[in-house]
Design an enzyme around this catalytic site. Structure first.
Site, short mmCIF file in Angstrom:
data_model
loop_
_atom_site.label_atom_id
_atom_site.label_comp_id
_atom_site.label_asym_id
_atom_site.label_seq_id
_atom_site.Cartn_x
_atom_site.Cartn_y
_atom_site.Cartn_z
N THR A 98 43.78 33.37 46.88
CA THR A 98 44.77 32.29 46.70
C THR A 98 44.23 31.29 45.67
O THR A 98 43.03 31.31 45.37
CB THR A 98 45.03 31.52 48.02
N MET A 139 41.25 25.78 43.24
CA MET A 139 41.37 25.82 41.78
C MET A 139 41.58 24.42 41.21
O MET A 139 42.26 23.60 41.83
CB MET A 139 42.55 26.71 41.41
N LEU A 183 37.94 34.47 44.02
CA LEU A 183 38.47 34.86 42.70
C LEU A 183 38.68 33.65 41.78
O LEU A 183 38.78 33.81 40.57
CB LEU A 183 39.82 35.59 42.84
N LYS A 185 53.13 39.51 35.82
CA LYS A 185 52.42 40.78 36.07
C LYS A 185 53.31 41.87 36.67
O LYS A 185 53.09 43.05 36.41
CB LYS A 185 51.22 40.55 36.98
N GLY A 226 34.59 33.78 40.74
CA GLY A 226 35.59 34.55 40.01
C GLY A 226 35.24 34.85 38.56
O GLY A 226 35.90 35.68 37.92
N GLY A 247 45.35 35.69 51.20
CA GLY A 247 46.38 35.66 50.17
C GLY A 247 46.98 37.04 49.96
O GLY A 247 46.31 38.06 50.22
N ARG A 266 49.87 33.01 54.45
CA ARG A 266 50.58 31.89 55.09
C ARG A 266 52.04 32.23 55.36
O ARG A 266 52.66 31.66 56.23
CB ARG A 266 50.47 30.62 54.24
N ALA A 285 47.06 39.29 42.57
CA ALA A 285 45.63 39.61 42.52
C ALA A 285 45.21 40.33 43.80
O ALA A 285 44.41 41.27 43.76
CB ALA A 285 44.81 38.33 42.34
N SER A 289 44.11 29.12 29.67
CA SER A 289 43.53 30.48 29.71
C SER A 289 42.18 30.57 28.99
O SER A 289 41.98 29.98 27.93
CB SER A 289 44.50 31.46 29.06
P1 NAP Z 1 50.00 34.77 43.02
O1 NAP Z 1 50.57 36.12 42.74
O2 NAP Z 1 50.81 33.57 42.80
O3 NAP Z 1 49.49 34.81 44.55
C1 NAP Z 1 48.91 33.71 45.19
C2 NAP Z 1 48.77 33.97 46.68
O4 NAP Z 1 48.13 32.83 47.25
C3 NAP Z 1 50.11 34.14 47.41
O5 NAP Z 1 49.92 34.99 48.51
C4 NAP Z 1 50.38 32.70 47.88
O6 NAP Z 1 51.16 32.61 49.03
C5 NAP Z 1 48.97 32.27 48.24
N1 NAP Z 1 48.86 30.81 48.22
C6 NAP Z 1 49.17 29.98 47.21
N2 NAP Z 1 48.90 28.71 47.56
C7 NAP Z 1 48.44 28.74 48.82
C8 NAP Z 1 48.02 27.75 49.74
N3 NAP Z 1 48.03 26.46 49.42
N4 NAP Z 1 47.61 28.13 50.96
C9 NAP Z 1 47.62 29.44 51.31
N5 NAP Z 1 48.01 30.44 50.49
C10 NAP Z 1 48.42 30.10 49.26
O7 NAP Z 1 48.68 34.56 42.16
P2 NAP Z 1 47.57 35.65 41.75
O8 NAP Z 1 47.87 36.22 40.41
O9 NAP Z 1 47.41 36.60 42.87
O10 NAP Z 1 46.29 34.72 41.57
C11 NAP Z 1 45.72 34.09 42.68
C12 NAP Z 1 44.41 33.43 42.31
O11 NAP Z 1 43.46 34.37 41.89
C13 NAP Z 1 44.54 32.41 41.17
O12 NAP Z 1 43.76 31.29 41.48
C14 NAP Z 1 43.97 33.13 40.00
O13 NAP Z 1 43.38 32.24 39.07
C15 NAP Z 1 42.91 33.98 40.65
N6 NAP Z 1 42.64 35.18 39.84
C16 NAP Z 1 41.39 35.30 39.32
C17 NAP Z 1 41.10 36.40 38.56
C18 NAP Z 1 39.71 36.53 37.99
O14 NAP Z 1 39.54 37.30 37.05
N7 NAP Z 1 38.73 35.85 38.53
C19 NAP Z 1 42.04 37.39 38.32
C20 NAP Z 1 43.31 37.25 38.88
C21 NAP Z 1 43.60 36.11 39.64
P3 NAP Z 1 52.76 32.45 48.90
O15 NAP Z 1 53.27 33.79 48.51
O16 NAP Z 1 53.15 32.03 50.28
O17 NAP Z 1 53.00 31.40 47.85
#
Ligand code: NAP
Length: 406
Positions: free
Chosen positions: A321, A325, A349, A191, A372, A251, A275, A255, A135
């Site tokens: 997604t 990363m 992001l 979350k 991001g 995704g 997906r 987020a 983090s």
């Molecule tokens: P999350 O709740 O786990 O959601 C991830 C999403 O991505 C889900 O819809 C998941 O699908 C999909 N996904 C995961 N792996 C994939 C793949 N290989 N191919 C296609 N889809 C895929 O996570 P989150 O909290 O939303 O965070 C997602 C990303 O955003 C992370 O990388 C995080 O670091 C980034 N983020 C950045 C910020 C920022 O401040 N810049 C803030 C928040 C989040 P499934 O449901 O099918 O697994």
């Protein structure tokens, strides 16, 4: 532990050190209680005399204690120990030179966490997540506390069993130790699950269905969501306004919910690509958005793009997604340059690495992009405002995270 401590103390030592492995954060409670126990035993000892003078002259000798919970889940004991009366703490000479699990570098302990300046009144904030070691939040938030000269610190709190943590370490009615917690950042995977442990939740977080910020006042926990604000600010800075803009959101996780909420509030039209359509139906229904299947064949190894869907009917493509990363998905992308042509903007992001594969594809397609990092800092600044009421220092917080990423 107390029996063990008493046996060690009875050997007429000056200092007792006990280090245990904390596999989960609640394992460290026993170590913290031991610190309290040792302090209680030493209460007759005058505070005005130094420890060493006491050892020589006092009838009842003060015994110093070094209580350490090792591992990421116990890292907070290394940071807060001195403030609560530990005789000393350990630090690594440099990052990568740790001699025990969970050790912080000496530079970070002193400069980031200000471990020597903290005291029992210090307000404690922290990041709740299943993997806090990656983090950036401690760097940003501690930079802000330092800037405002606040007696506050932000520590990693690696938590898997959220219920046990909240019951045993946070809620005034049930907690076993006093840590002066004032708030939390909440990240993957808590979350949504944290909501049921809160006393109240603000309107935005309720609409989104996820909380990334908790403020504790008079023992009551209130949830907020700053992801939506943090996400939209850089986008509005770049585009002016989003009325009727067509957005492809890749995704459908936590987020994505915050982003869709913020985009719709600005009058944009959203299509979500996921997906797993079945898993994403709740988001589509909650926000009344169109859902389309996402093909995930675009790995870094993929060379044939002729059959891929283009996003030419959209203005902006947003990746929510973890594709791209650092780690397993580094080098992967939800879309390649051929699919991005004619877009006005690509917003990723993901912020580690700083330049993701998707951003490189945007460059190749000559489409402007936002990474991001801007959102990361903006959502943290909004958290600072909720916690302290003060305007957060953009320059200091950005610099802290950039230095770390570099
Ligand atoms: P999350 O709740 O786990 O959601 C991830 C999403 O991505 C889900 O819809 C998941 O699908 C999909 N996904 C995961 N792996 C994939 C793949 N290989 N191919 C296609 N889809 C895929 O996570 P989150 O909290 O939303 O965070 C997602 C990303 O955003 C992370 O990388 C995080 O670091 C980034 N983020 C950045 C910020 C920022 O401040 N810049 C803030 C928040 C989040 P499934 O449901 O099918 O697994």
């Amino acid at each position: 532990m107390e029996t063990l401590y008493n046996r060690l103390e009875a050997t007429k030592v000056d200092i007792v050190k006990i280090a245990v492995q904390a596999n989960k954060i609640t394992d460290s409670i026993v170590i913290w209680k031991l610190l309290e126990y040792s302090k209680r035993k030493n209460t007759e000892v005058s505070k005005s005399l130094s420890f060493w003078k006491l050892s020589k002259h006092a009838k009842q000798k003060a015994v110093g204690i070094i209580p350490i919970a090792m591992g990421e889940a116990g890292k907070w004991t290394r940071i807060l120990g001195l403030a609560h009366g530990a005789f000393m703490t350990y630090a690594a000479l440099d990052a990568g030179k740790e001699t025990a699990p969970g050790q912080v570098s000496a530079r970070d302990l002193i400069e980031v966490y200000r471990a020597k300046e903290l005291n029992a009144e210090t307000e404690v904030y922290g990041i709740l997540g299943s993997n806090t070691s990656v983090s950036m939040s401690p760097y940003m938030h501690n930079a802000a506390f330092r800037f405002h000269d606040l007696n506050a610190v932000f520590v990693p709190l690696q938590v898997n069993d959220l219920e046990a943590f909240i019951q045993r370490m946070v809620k005034p009615e049930t907690r076993e130790i006093e840590l002066n917690f004032k708030g939390f950042s909440v990240t993957i995977p808590h979350k949504q699950t944290i909501i049921k442990y809160l006393d109240s939740i603000d309107e935005t977080a309720e609409h989104i269905g996820a909380v990334n910020t908790v403020k504790i006042e008079n023992g009551k926990l209130r949830g907020y969501n700053t992801d939506a604000q943090g996400f939209i600010e850089p986008l509005l800075n770049s585009c002016g306004n989003l009325k009727d803009a067509k957005i492809a959101v890749i995704g459908a996780g936590g987020a994505a919910r915050a982003c869709v909420y913020a985009l719709q509030k600005e009058g944009a039209t959203v299509t979500v690509f996921a997906r797993n359509l079945e898993k994403s139906e709740a988001l589509a229904a909650d926000f009344d958005v169109e859902l389309q299947p996402l093909s995930t064949q675009h790995s870094a190894l993929d060379t044939s793009h002729s059959a891929l869907r283009t996003y030419e009917d959209f203005d902006i493509l947003l990746n929510t997604t973890p594709l791209g990363m650092k780690g397993k998905a580094e080098g992967e992308t939800p879309a390649v340059a051929e699919q991005l042509k004619d877009l006005h903007l690509v917003y990723d992001l993901v912020y580690i690495p700083f330049q993701t594969r998707l951003m490189a594809e945007a460059d190749r397609a000559e489409v402007p992009k936002i990474g991001g990092l801007a959102m990361l800092v903006a959502q943290a600044m909004a958290q600072q405002k909720i916690w302290t009421g003060k305007d957060a220092p953009l320059k200091e917080m950005s610099r802290a995270v950039l230095r770390r990423l570099q």
